[in-house]
Every structure is written in C-alpha cells, then in structure tokens.
Design a protein around this motif. Structure first.
Motif, PDB file in Angstrom:
ATOM      1  N   THR A   1      42.357  75.362  -9.821  1.00  0.00           N
ATOM      2  CA  THR A   1      41.435  75.455  -8.693  1.00  0.00           C
ATOM      3  C   THR A   1      41.833  76.549  -7.711  1.00  0.00           C
ATOM      4  O   THR A   1      41.068  76.878  -6.816  1.00  0.00           O
ATOM      5  CB  THR A   1      41.368  74.107  -7.953  1.00  0.00           C
ATOM      6  OG1 THR A   1      42.690  73.684  -7.629  1.00  0.00           O
ATOM      7  CG2 THR A   1      40.703  73.057  -8.822  1.00  0.00           C
TER       8      THR A   1
ATOM      9  N   LYS B   1      39.139  79.145 -14.390  1.00  0.00           N
ATOM     10  CA  LYS B   1      37.721  78.820 -14.323  1.00  0.00           C
ATOM     11  C   LYS B   1      36.862  80.054 -14.603  1.00  0.00           C
ATOM     12  O   LYS B   1      37.238  81.174 -14.270  1.00  0.00           O
ATOM     13  CB  LYS B   1      37.372  78.245 -12.947  1.00  0.00           C
ATOM     14  CG  LYS B   1      37.808  76.797 -12.754  1.00  0.00           C
ATOM     15  CD  LYS B   1      37.171  76.215 -11.500  1.00  0.00           C
ATOM     16  CE  LYS B   1      37.416  74.724 -11.411  1.00  0.00           C
ATOM     17  NZ  LYS B   1      36.685  74.104 -10.291  1.00  0.00           N
TER      18      LYS B   1
ATOM     19  N   ASN C   1      34.057  81.019 -13.231  1.00  0.00           N
ATOM     20  CA  ASN C   1      33.586  81.799 -12.080  1.00  0.00           C
ATOM     21  C   ASN C   1      34.724  82.604 -11.452  1.00  0.00           C
ATOM     22  O   ASN C   1      34.484  83.636 -10.819  1.00  0.00           O
ATOM     23  CB  ASN C   1      32.876  80.919 -11.057  1.00  0.00           C
ATOM     24  CG  ASN C   1      33.739  79.823 -10.474  1.00  0.00           C
ATOM     25  OD1 ASN C   1      34.778  79.473 -11.025  1.00  0.00           O
ATOM     26  ND2 ASN C   1      33.299  79.273  -9.356  1.00  0.00           N
ATOM     27  N   HIS C   2      35.994  82.184 -11.643  1.00  0.00           N
ATOM     28  CA  HIS C   2      37.122  83.030 -11.244  1.00  0.00           C
ATOM     29  C   HIS C   2      37.107  84.313 -12.063  1.00  0.00           C
ATOM     30  O   HIS C   2      37.304  85.412 -11.533  1.00  0.00           O
ATOM     31  CB  HIS C   2      38.447  82.291 -11.481  1.00  0.00           C
ATOM     32  CG  HIS C   2      38.708  81.184 -10.518  1.00  0.00           C
ATOM     33  ND1 HIS C   2      39.975  80.799 -10.145  1.00  0.00           N
ATOM     34  CD2 HIS C   2      37.866  80.381  -9.824  1.00  0.00           C
ATOM     35  CE1 HIS C   2      39.905  79.800  -9.283  1.00  0.00           C
ATOM     36  NE2 HIS C   2      38.633  79.530  -9.081  1.00  0.00           N
TER      37      HIS C   2
ATOM     38  N   THR D   1      38.548  77.260  -5.679  1.00  0.00           N
ATOM     39  CA  THR D   1      37.311  76.553  -5.991  1.00  0.00           C
ATOM     40  C   THR D   1      37.559  75.054  -5.915  1.00  0.00           C
ATOM     41  O   THR D   1      38.684  74.589  -6.094  1.00  0.00           O
ATOM     42  CB  THR D   1      36.793  76.878  -7.406  1.00  0.00           C
ATOM     43  OG1 THR D   1      37.852  76.704  -8.346  1.00  0.00           O
ATOM     44  CG2 THR D   1      36.261  78.275  -7.505  1.00  0.00           C
ATOM     45  N   ASN D   2      36.497  74.318  -5.657  1.00  0.00           N
ATOM     46  CA  ASN D   2      36.572  72.867  -5.761  1.00  0.00           C
ATOM     47  C   ASN D   2      36.014  72.448  -7.117  1.00  0.00           C
ATOM     48  O   ASN D   2      35.665  73.291  -7.951  1.00  0.00           O
ATOM     49  CB  ASN D   2      35.813  72.196  -4.605  1.00  0.00           C
ATOM     50  CG  ASN D   2      34.361  72.663  -4.528  1.00  0.00           C
ATOM     51  OD1 ASN D   2      33.797  73.157  -5.502  1.00  0.00           O
ATOM     52  ND2 ASN D   2      33.755  72.509  -3.365  1.00  0.00           N
TER      53      ASN D   2
ATOM     54  N   SER E   1      32.827  73.820  -8.287  1.00  0.00           N
ATOM     55  CA  SER E   1      32.864  75.267  -8.552  1.00  0.00           C
ATOM     56  C   SER E   1      32.347  76.109  -7.399  1.00  0.00           C
ATOM     57  O   SER E   1      31.909  77.255  -7.603  1.00  0.00           O
ATOM     58  CB  SER E   1      32.101  75.610  -9.844  1.00  0.00           C
ATOM     59  OG  SER E   1      32.786  75.081 -10.968  1.00  0.00           O
ATOM     60  N   ASP E   2      32.356  75.567  -6.167  1.00  0.00           N
ATOM     61  CA  ASP E   2      32.133  76.405  -4.992  1.00  0.00           C
ATOM     62  C   ASP E   2      33.342  77.321  -4.846  1.00  0.00           C
ATOM     63  O   ASP E   2      34.480  76.862  -4.872  1.00  0.00           O
ATOM     64  CB  ASP E   2      31.991  75.547  -3.731  1.00  0.00           C
ATOM     65  CG  ASP E   2      30.787  74.633  -3.796  1.00  0.00           C
ATOM     66  OD1 ASP E   2      29.801  75.009  -4.435  1.00  0.00           O
ATOM     67  OD2 ASP E   2      30.847  73.532  -3.199  1.00  0.00           O
ATOM     68  N   LEU E   3      33.108  78.607  -4.698  1.00  0.00           N
ATOM     69  CA  LEU E   3      34.188  79.586  -4.751  1.00  0.00           C
ATOM     70  C   LEU E   3      34.435  80.227  -3.393  1.00  0.00           C
ATOM     71  O   LEU E   3      33.495  80.601  -2.689  1.00  0.00           O
ATOM     72  CB  LEU E   3      33.870  80.660  -5.795  1.00  0.00           C
ATOM     73  CG  LEU E   3      34.968  81.658  -6.165  1.00  0.00           C
ATOM     74  CD1 LEU E   3      34.836  82.088  -7.632  1.00  0.00           C
ATOM     75  CD2 LEU E   3      34.883  82.901  -5.275  1.00  0.00           C
TER      76      LEU E   3
ATOM     77  N   ASN F   1      28.695  81.654  -7.737  1.00  0.00           N
ATOM     78  CA  ASN F   1      28.753  80.623  -6.700  1.00  0.00           C
ATOM     79  C   ASN F   1      29.767  80.946  -5.606  1.00  0.00           C
ATOM     80  O   ASN F   1      30.512  80.077  -5.148  1.00  0.00           O
ATOM     81  CB  ASN F   1      29.073  79.261  -7.321  1.00  0.00           C
ATOM     82  CG  ASN F   1      28.472  78.120  -6.520  1.00  0.00           C
ATOM     83  OD1 ASN F   1      27.493  78.296  -5.814  1.00  0.00           O
ATOM     84  ND2 ASN F   1      29.069  76.940  -6.642  1.00  0.00           N
TER      85      ASN F   1
ATOM     86  N   GLU G   1      36.588  69.726  -1.035  1.00  0.00           N
ATOM     87  CA  GLU G   1      37.023  69.184  -2.320  1.00  0.00           C
ATOM     88  C   GLU G   1      36.974  67.666  -2.260  1.00  0.00           C
ATOM     89  O   GLU G   1      37.328  67.062  -1.239  1.00  0.00           O
ATOM     90  CB  GLU G   1      38.449  69.643  -2.641  1.00  0.00           C
ATOM     91  CG  GLU G   1      39.031  69.096  -3.934  1.00  0.00           C
ATOM     92  CD  GLU G   1      38.307  69.588  -5.170  1.00  0.00           C
ATOM     93  OE1 GLU G   1      37.141  69.174  -5.357  1.00  0.00           O
ATOM     94  OE2 GLU G   1      38.897  70.362  -5.942  1.00  0.00           O
TER      95      GLU G   1
END
Length: 364
Positions: free
Chosen positions: A16, A58, A60-61, A101-102, A105-107, A142, A170
């Motif tokens: 995360t 992740k 999105n990372h 991220t939580n 997947s909020d970044l 995101n 989170e």
C-alpha cells in the motif's frame, strides 16, 4: 511462520506504500524510476529496476510510475532538464517518489525534490507543470491527491498539495484511518490484520489493562485493542501521525484511546507515574529507533508486566532484546528482567529478503 493466502502462486495483497528512487543512465541522458538493486556480479554496481514485473506492486502504482505512454512519471522526469539524484551530493534534483494507496486503490502521490539553488519562481513553474501533467492523466489510475515536497539537504519544507484531497482514508478491521503524506501507512494491511489478530490472541489482556502503544503511527494497534482493555495510550514522535491518530479517534468515536506527541523517553516517565494498573506495552520498532534510555525506563517500571515487540529488522533489534532480558544492575538497568516467551516470524514482504518478527517478553 504466518503465511499470506495464495492463489495460483500469486499473493492476494499488494503493497500500500512504495518509495521509488531515480537513476541517471548514459551520463544523465536517460532517467529511470524504480528500486535500487545491487548487481549480482558486483555489489559495488547498483541498478534501478522498474516495478513492472513485481507482483506485490499495485497496478495503479505501476501506471503512475510507468504507464500510459507520455502520461506517467518516468516520462515526465525524462523530459525534464533537471537531473535526478541518487546521492545527496551528486547535484541532482529529482529525489524520490512516494506512492500511497488504500484498499479502495485511492492513490496519493508525493513528489520529493532536492531544490538546491532553484528560485521560488522556478519551483512554482515546476509545480504548475506537474499539476497540468497529472491532473487529467491521474484519473486513469485513481490519483486522488498529488503533493510536492522540497528538501535542500538542510531543512524540509511543508508538503504542498498540488491538487486533490488532502488525505486518503484506509479501512482497517472495523476502523477508519486518515492517512496524510507525512503519516505512517501500513505497507501490508493484509498481513497487519493477521498480526493484530495474533497479538490479541496470545497477549491475554484484561479489562483492567492499560496498553502502551509505543510508536503508534495513526493508531491501528490502539484501535484494535481498545474494545478489550481499560484504555490505550499511543505515543509517537511524528506530529502529523499523532494529529491523524487523534482525528481517527474522533472519527471512530473511541473515547478510551489517548494519543501523545513526543519522544518516547521523555513521555514514558510521566505515563508510568500516573498509571499503576496492569500495564502492557506494544513496541513497533519499524516506526522509530528507540534509544537505551527508553529501555531503562521500561525496565524500571514494576507495573509493566509484558512487552510485545514488533520488529521488521530483527537482526538490528537483537541489542534491544538483550536490554530487556539482561540481569538487573548491569549498566544501570534496574528492575526485574523480562523473559522471551514467544516468537512468531511473519512473511510481511514476499519476494524480498525482509521479514517481520513478533516477540513477547514477560516478567515471571
């Protein structure tokens, strides 16, 4: 060994929080974003590898760092005339990139720069470019907030929110935790849940117990234990972590939890003076490095019956284990010594050499 559940050989959880570094190749003509690795053939040679093939990162990372054509961060710094920095003294500017991220997947992206001789106008121009570059493309992965943080090698400046929300939330167990750019985020929430469940099972706390959460961060351990003990007291030297922890206590309506900002060795004597109940301490050494004075205070408190030590670097913490267990009187370590009763290794970071260790020490 606590094992993380697997399906088809792939771990279900993802990191995360990731900290990416930069690397200049071909005499500064090309910049890479990734993680430093030592060469297999020569330890003196370091390489920077991207996150593409790492299953614990992740998606999105990866997209933020190396994603859509010219919309990712690596492309941005490659187009920048400013060189990246691998060391404090190499003249580079782009220092590192932290991505949080939580589980939704909020970044949150935090871009850190060694500002050196850049003027205020030049920094403002860079921030405008970053804002323009990522405010639209960030929708693809995101990106909820983007921060810019400068450091000139002497002092750190405040975190500057370029756009988006100032925090991400989170969810951990039944609690909600506010995460700021400066505050500590659990790197592996999946394993952390297993760790917390194990702590509650073998720690044997009671309704009369006061739990000391040393290096508490945003308070997840305190919140996990709060329904089972008289009260929890969290201590942390990071002001923003304590601010988030206090906010989280109000958010979750936890009235039996108190959080204190300050160095542990300065706060403990007052806590021990005011609390003479059944005391249990949980120490998370990954949050901060505790000094000898802290362990001397822990030894002197006769009401402290049990210490749970969570270590992500057990080889480094061996000296601290010894300080808890050595005979009384040596080097002014007063009070009855602790005895190690239980050790649980935890595979917190698969695909790496790093592991965690939970140690339980108790006075017999």
């Amino acid at each position: 060994m606590l094992l993380i559940k697997e399906i088809g050989g792939l771990f279900l959880w993802k990191l995360t929080e990731c900290k990416f570094s930069y690397w200049n190749r071909n005499r500064w003509k090309s910049k890479d974003v990734g993680f430093y690795l030592n060469s297999i053939l020569d330890d003196s040679k370091t390489v920077c590898v991207g996150p593409e093939g790492l299953i614990i990162i992740k998606e999105n990372h990866k997209l933020f760092v190396k994603g859509h054509w010219f919309q990712d961060f690596e492309k941005y710094i490659r187009n920048s005339p400013l060189p990246a920095t691998a060391r404090h003294d190499d003249g580079g500017y782009w220092k590192s990139l932290i991505v949080k991220t939580n589980e939704s997947s909020d970044l949150m992206g935090i871009i850190i720069m060694n500002s050196q001789d850049l003027t205020k106008d030049q920094l403002e121009d860079e921030k405008n470019k970053l804002r323009e570059h990522f405010e639209t493309s960030g929708l693809d992965y995101n990106l909820k907030s983007l921060y810019f943080h400068t450091w000139n090698g002497i002092e750190k400046m405040p975190y500057d929110l370029l756009f988006g929300e100032p925090y991400i939330i989170e969810e951990f167990d039944r609690f909600k935790l506010r995460i700021s750019p400066e505050s500590y985020l659990l790197a592996n929430t999946y394993a952390a849940r297993i760790i917390h469940d194990s702590l509650k099972k073998f720690c044997r706390v009671y309704e009369s117990t006061t739990l000391l959460d040393i290096s508490c961060g945003t308070g997840p351990i305190s919140f996990s234990f709060s329904p089972h003990v008289k009260k929890c007291i969290g201590i942390d030297s990071c002001f923003q972590s304590i601010a988030d922890a206090k906010y989280n206590a109000e958010l979750n309506k936890e009235e039996s939890v108190t959080f204190i900002h300050g160095n542990v060795e300065m706060v403990l004597p007052e806590i021990f003076e005011d609390n003479r109940d059944d005391l249990v301490a949980v120490i998370n050494s990954s949050r901060t490095e505790l000094n000898k004075t802290t362990f001397k205070f822990l030894r002197k408190c006769k009401h402290l019956k049990k210490i749970i030590f969570i270590s992500t670097k057990p080889d480094v913490d061996i000296a601290n284990f010894e300080r808890l267990c050595r005979p009384a009187g040596k080097e002014s370590y007063l009070g009855k010594y602790f005895v190690p009763l239980l050790a649980i290794p935890v595979d917190m970071f698969p695909q790496t050499k790093q592991y965690g260790l939970i140690m339980m020490f108790q006075r017999l």
